[in-house]
Design an enzyme around this catalytic site. Sequence first.
Site, PDB file in Angstrom:
ATOM      1  N   THR A   1       0.843  -1.194   0.000  1.00 21.18           N
ATOM      2  CA  THR A   1       0.000   0.000   0.000  1.00 21.18           C
ATOM      3  C   THR A   1       0.880   1.245   0.000  1.00 21.18           C
ATOM      4  OG1 THR A   1      -0.006  -0.091   2.401  1.00 21.18           O
ATOM      5  CG2 THR A   1      -1.929  -1.033   1.301  1.00 21.18           C
TER       6      THR A   1
ATOM      7  N   GLY B   1       3.750   4.461   3.336  1.00 21.55           N
ATOM      8  CA  GLY B   1       5.062   4.301   3.957  1.00 21.55           C
ATOM      9  C   GLY B   1       4.996   3.877   5.407  1.00 21.55           C
TER      10      GLY B   1
ATOM     11  N   LYS C   1      -0.655   5.976  17.008  1.00 26.74           N
ATOM     12  CA  LYS C   1      -1.576   6.932  17.641  1.00 26.74           C
ATOM     13  C   LYS C   1      -2.950   6.314  17.873  1.00 26.74           C
ATOM     14  CE  LYS C   1       1.713   8.793  17.701  1.00 26.74           C
ATOM     15  NZ  LYS C   1       3.047   8.650  17.114  1.00 26.74           N
TER      16      LYS C   1
ATOM     17  N   GLY D   1      15.080   5.218  25.380  1.00 27.60           N
ATOM     18  CA  GLY D   1      14.137   6.147  26.001  1.00 27.60           C
ATOM     19  C   GLY D   1      13.826   7.326  25.107  1.00 27.60           C
TER      20      GLY D   1
ATOM     21  N   ILE E   1      11.387   8.864  21.612  1.00 28.78           N
ATOM     22  CA  ILE E   1       9.940   9.026  21.401  1.00 28.78           C
ATOM     23  C   ILE E   1       9.260   7.683  21.158  1.00 28.78           C
ATOM     24  CG2 ILE E   1       8.168  10.020  19.918  1.00 28.78           C
ATOM     25  CD1 ILE E   1       9.940  12.362  19.351  1.00 28.78           C
TER      26      ILE E   1
ATOM     27  N   GLU F   1      17.953   3.150  29.156  1.00 27.08           N
ATOM     28  CA  GLU F   1      18.430   4.183  28.228  1.00 27.08           C
ATOM     29  C   GLU F   1      19.906   4.456  28.521  1.00 27.08           C
ATOM     30  OE1 GLU F   1      17.532   6.315  25.579  1.00 27.08           O
ATOM     31  OE2 GLU F   1      19.584   7.012  25.941  1.00 27.08           O
TER      32      GLU F   1
ATOM     33  N   ARG G   1      16.534   5.123  14.049  1.00 26.66           N
ATOM     34  CA  ARG G   1      16.208   4.674  12.695  1.00 26.66           C
ATOM     35  C   ARG G   1      17.324   5.088  11.744  1.00 26.66           C
ATOM     36  NH1 ARG G   1      11.277   2.803  12.026  1.00 26.66           N
ATOM     37  NH2 ARG G   1      11.209   3.304   9.822  1.00 26.66           N
TER      38      ARG G   1
ATOM     39  N   HIS H   1     -11.684  30.549  26.803  1.00 25.63           N
ATOM     40  CA  HIS H   1     -11.585  30.066  28.182  1.00 25.63           C
ATOM     41  C   HIS H   1     -12.683  29.046  28.440  1.00 25.63           C
ATOM     42  CE1 HIS H   1     -10.892  30.179  32.498  1.00 25.63           C
ATOM     43  NE2 HIS H   1     -12.220  30.278  32.652  1.00 25.63           N
TER      44      HIS H   1
HETATM   45  P1  FAD Z   1       8.810   6.297   4.768  1.00 27.27           P
HETATM   46  O1  FAD Z   1       7.538   6.590   5.461  1.00 27.27           O
HETATM   47  O2  FAD Z   1       9.809   5.437   5.457  1.00 27.27           O
HETATM   48  O3  FAD Z   1       8.452   5.679   3.361  1.00 27.27           O
HETATM   49  C1  FAD Z   1       9.432   5.195   2.496  1.00 27.27           C
HETATM   50  C2  FAD Z   1       8.766   4.255   1.515  1.00 27.27           C
HETATM   51  O4  FAD Z   1       9.711   3.908   0.523  1.00 27.27           O
HETATM   52  C3  FAD Z   1       8.310   2.949   2.157  1.00 27.27           C
HETATM   53  O5  FAD Z   1       6.959   2.745   1.880  1.00 27.27           O
HETATM   54  C4  FAD Z   1       9.195   1.887   1.516  1.00 27.27           C
HETATM   55  O6  FAD Z   1       8.515   0.659   1.303  1.00 27.27           O
HETATM   56  C5  FAD Z   1       9.534   2.540   0.182  1.00 27.27           C
HETATM   57  N1  FAD Z   1      10.796   2.085  -0.378  1.00 27.27           N
HETATM   58  C6  FAD Z   1      12.022   2.060   0.206  1.00 27.27           C
HETATM   59  N2  FAD Z   1      12.951   1.604  -0.663  1.00 27.27           N
HETATM   60  C7  FAD Z   1      12.306   1.323  -1.814  1.00 27.27           C
HETATM   61  C8  FAD Z   1      12.704   0.814  -3.073  1.00 27.27           C
HETATM   62  N3  FAD Z   1      13.982   0.539  -3.328  1.00 27.27           N
HETATM   63  N4  FAD Z   1      11.770   0.628  -4.024  1.00 27.27           N
HETATM   64  C9  FAD Z   1      10.464   0.922  -3.792  1.00 27.27           C
HETATM   65  N5  FAD Z   1      10.025   1.416  -2.611  1.00 27.27           N
HETATM   66  C10 FAD Z   1      10.927   1.619  -1.644  1.00 27.27           C
HETATM   67  N6  FAD Z   1       6.699  10.839  12.600  1.00 27.27           N
HETATM   68  C11 FAD Z   1       5.934  11.889  12.934  1.00 27.27           C
HETATM   69  O7  FAD Z   1       6.101  12.963  12.355  1.00 27.27           O
HETATM   70  N7  FAD Z   1       4.951  11.777  13.887  1.00 27.27           N
HETATM   71  C12 FAD Z   1       4.733  10.620  14.561  1.00 27.27           C
HETATM   72  O8  FAD Z   1       3.848  10.551  15.415  1.00 27.27           O
HETATM   73  C13 FAD Z   1       5.543   9.495  14.234  1.00 27.27           C
HETATM   74  N8  FAD Z   1       5.344   8.317  14.863  1.00 27.27           N
HETATM   75  C14 FAD Z   1       6.102   7.245  14.494  1.00 27.27           C
HETATM   76  C15 FAD Z   1       5.864   6.045  15.139  1.00 27.27           C
HETATM   77  C16 FAD Z   1       6.608   4.928  14.804  1.00 27.27           C
HETATM   78  C17 FAD Z   1       6.343   3.619  15.507  1.00 27.27           C
HETATM   79  C18 FAD Z   1       7.585   5.025  13.770  1.00 27.27           C
HETATM   80  C19 FAD Z   1       8.375   3.815  13.368  1.00 27.27           C
HETATM   81  C20 FAD Z   1       7.821   6.212  13.115  1.00 27.27           C
HETATM   82  C21 FAD Z   1       7.084   7.337  13.480  1.00 27.27           C
HETATM   83  N9  FAD Z   1       7.288   8.573  12.863  1.00 27.27           N
HETATM   84  C22 FAD Z   1       6.527   9.649  13.226  1.00 27.27           C
HETATM   85  C23 FAD Z   1       8.315   8.770  11.814  1.00 27.27           C
HETATM   86  C24 FAD Z   1       7.644   8.773  10.442  1.00 27.27           C
HETATM   87  O9  FAD Z   1       6.995   7.545  10.254  1.00 27.27           O
HETATM   88  C25 FAD Z   1       8.685   9.014   9.362  1.00 27.27           C
HETATM   89  O10 FAD Z   1       9.368  10.218   9.631  1.00 27.27           O
HETATM   90  C26 FAD Z   1       8.029   9.122   7.990  1.00 27.27           C
HETATM   91  O11 FAD Z   1       7.324   7.951   7.683  1.00 27.27           O
HETATM   92  C27 FAD Z   1       9.085   9.392   6.932  1.00 27.27           C
HETATM   93  O12 FAD Z   1       8.475   9.474   5.688  1.00 27.27           O
HETATM   94  P2  FAD Z   1       9.275   9.162   4.337  1.00 27.27           P
HETATM   95  O13 FAD Z   1       8.338   9.462   3.222  1.00 27.27           O
HETATM   96  O14 FAD Z   1      10.584   9.824   4.362  1.00 27.27           O
HETATM   97  O15 FAD Z   1       9.613   7.610   4.385  1.00 27.27           O
END
Ligand code: FAD
Length: 571
Positions: A141, A144, A155, A283, A285, A305, A373, A545
């Site tokens: 899907t 990401g 959330k 420790g 987020i 941590e 990460r 308020h």
């Molecule tokens: P990603 O979301 O990592 O998407 C990258 C996409 O690229 C993926 O779907 C992957 O399958 C695809 N991909 C990679 N390589 C290839 C390839 N070679 N060919 C084809 N497809 C590929 N951020 C917040 O701002 N607020 C939050 O509350 C928050 N909570 C989080 C909770 C958790 C548990 C985690 C793990 C992360 C959280 N984050 C949060 C971080 C946030 O998810 C990331 O910052 C964000 O998803 C980054 O977006 P992006 O588009 O850079 O990459």
Amino acid sequence: MATQQLIVRVPEIGDFHDVDVVEVLVAVGDRVEREQSLIVIESDKASMEVPSPAAGVVVALALRVNGKVNQGDAILTLEVEGVAATPEKPVTATPPAALSPATGGPRAQVLVLGGGPGGYTAAFRAADLGLSVTLVEQGATLGGVCTNVGCIPSKALLHVAEVIEQARAMREHGVDFGEPRLDLERMRAYKDGIVGKLTGGLAALAKARKVNVVRGGGRFVGPNELRVESASGAQTLAFDHAIIATGSRPVSLPGLPDDPRVMDSTAALELSGPPKSLLVIGGGIIGLEMACVYLALGTRVTVVELMDRLLVGVDRDLVRVLGKRLEARCEAIHLGTGVARVEARSDGLYVSYDGPKAPPARSFDRVLVAVGRRANIEDLGLDALGVELAPRGFIPVDAQLRTNVPHVFAIGDVTGPPQLAHRATHQGKVAAETIAGHRVAFEPTAIPSIAYTDPEVAWVGLTEEQASSAGIAVKKGVFPWSASGRALGMGRGEGTTKLLFSADDGRLLGAGMAGAHAGELIGEAALAIEMGADAHDIGLTVHAHPTLSETVAFAAEVAAGTVTDVLLTKR
Ligand code: FAD
């Protein structure tokens, strides 16, 4: 008026044969406009909408849904008005994009690799600006990490946790709901349902914008070519510009046993269990958010941590608000302590620690590793593009999100910290707009961060500790939530709101809040920083308020010396 009948045919579709017709978007008698989509065709690698070459009325349909078509097959007959009567001549719809001589397939003006928040935003914005866009995603899907296994599912579970905790807290105030009975299956379905709604919405948005979504793992094989491989085969796509948006993945600790009881955040979100005891390594987020979920579900949680504090980088006074509550609820929080060894035995995971304050070894049912990460930069064929990496293993970019190669951009987590979804989306827009020829830059003054823990901690811009180590003189306004009627009414008077104003020109430089729903307040501070607001701008803005948002105005009044809701101590 003279009319002419045109037979609209399937345009050039590269090497594809016997392509499925998945949707017929018009019916006999419909009036269609030039460029209006007529049908959607789909191969195992891509879907494409075929536009009408002219405005007119559909007088006959030549195909149906689920049928197969090839290039040149008739789609429908169109009666075109206002054309001088000439001998009837079949017309062919124009292909949606120029053809690549190298691949035979359509050549995209913009190819986006990775369909996370950065990638899909860039793709959608580029399409809205009239560019032909291909979006390549290896997952099932779009969305990401954020939508599938990050921000959104975490959330949803944190909401469940909050309701459980609120119900427990009500015992003190005369309402006893009893102990919650947990149905993990339904909880998972609730979380997965929200994820499904959002990923389905993204697929529909991509389709409506005619973004060519290609499923499979992509690897660059030349300066303007990407090879995509999937279970159903391989294809090479050509592009003018590329946007790398491949995101990040959890860092794993070396030496940990390969055991399903050792989880990363994705496994922790699956909620198998819940375990009786859990060790959270890290420790930060993500570790602390998951700790809050499992605490609410009744798991005994320990946090370890390496640094001497939780939420490294956040002011200690804000972290203290969270730390106090976590200390009361967790079995233990070991700071300044490392994990020396995890041994998987049939009756548990035996953990021993490192460090001067290392507690005795003990066993846990599960271990969650949440130690950071790392950018997904491997196996992308960056060499073929000539894209260089930063020493810390991410792709450096300029204010337009350009890499060292002028036609290649990178956005989101793959470009390094802060790895946040809202940073990725804003970067995605700037990259798309730059490719479309706009003069734009990604130069936010501040990017907010939120730990959706219980209580939440949110911060934006300069921290007090940064100000002091950089020698920046600030004027501070702090408002304790114990004086907020709204916070007290919620039984959450432990929070605090802090604003830091420049001692030079009075502008807001940074803000931090800790308390229930603090994350909903940080947007106002971010806007105030971007708008160059000072304490009077914020304090004189009438806040409703009783709200938690008043604490922002009151903190500004504290800094301005005009507050009446608390007594100012003489400085
Ligand atoms: P990603 O979301 O990592 O998407 C990258 C996409 O690229 C993926 O779907 C992957 O399958 C695809 N991909 C990679 N390589 C290839 C390839 N070679 N060919 C084809 N497809 C590929 N951020 C917040 O701002 N607020 C939050 O509350 C928050 N909570 C989080 C909770 C958790 C548990 C985690 C793990 C992360 C959280 N984050 C949060 C971080 C946030 O998810 C990331 O910052 C964000 O998803 C980054 O977006 P992006 O588009 O850079 O990459």
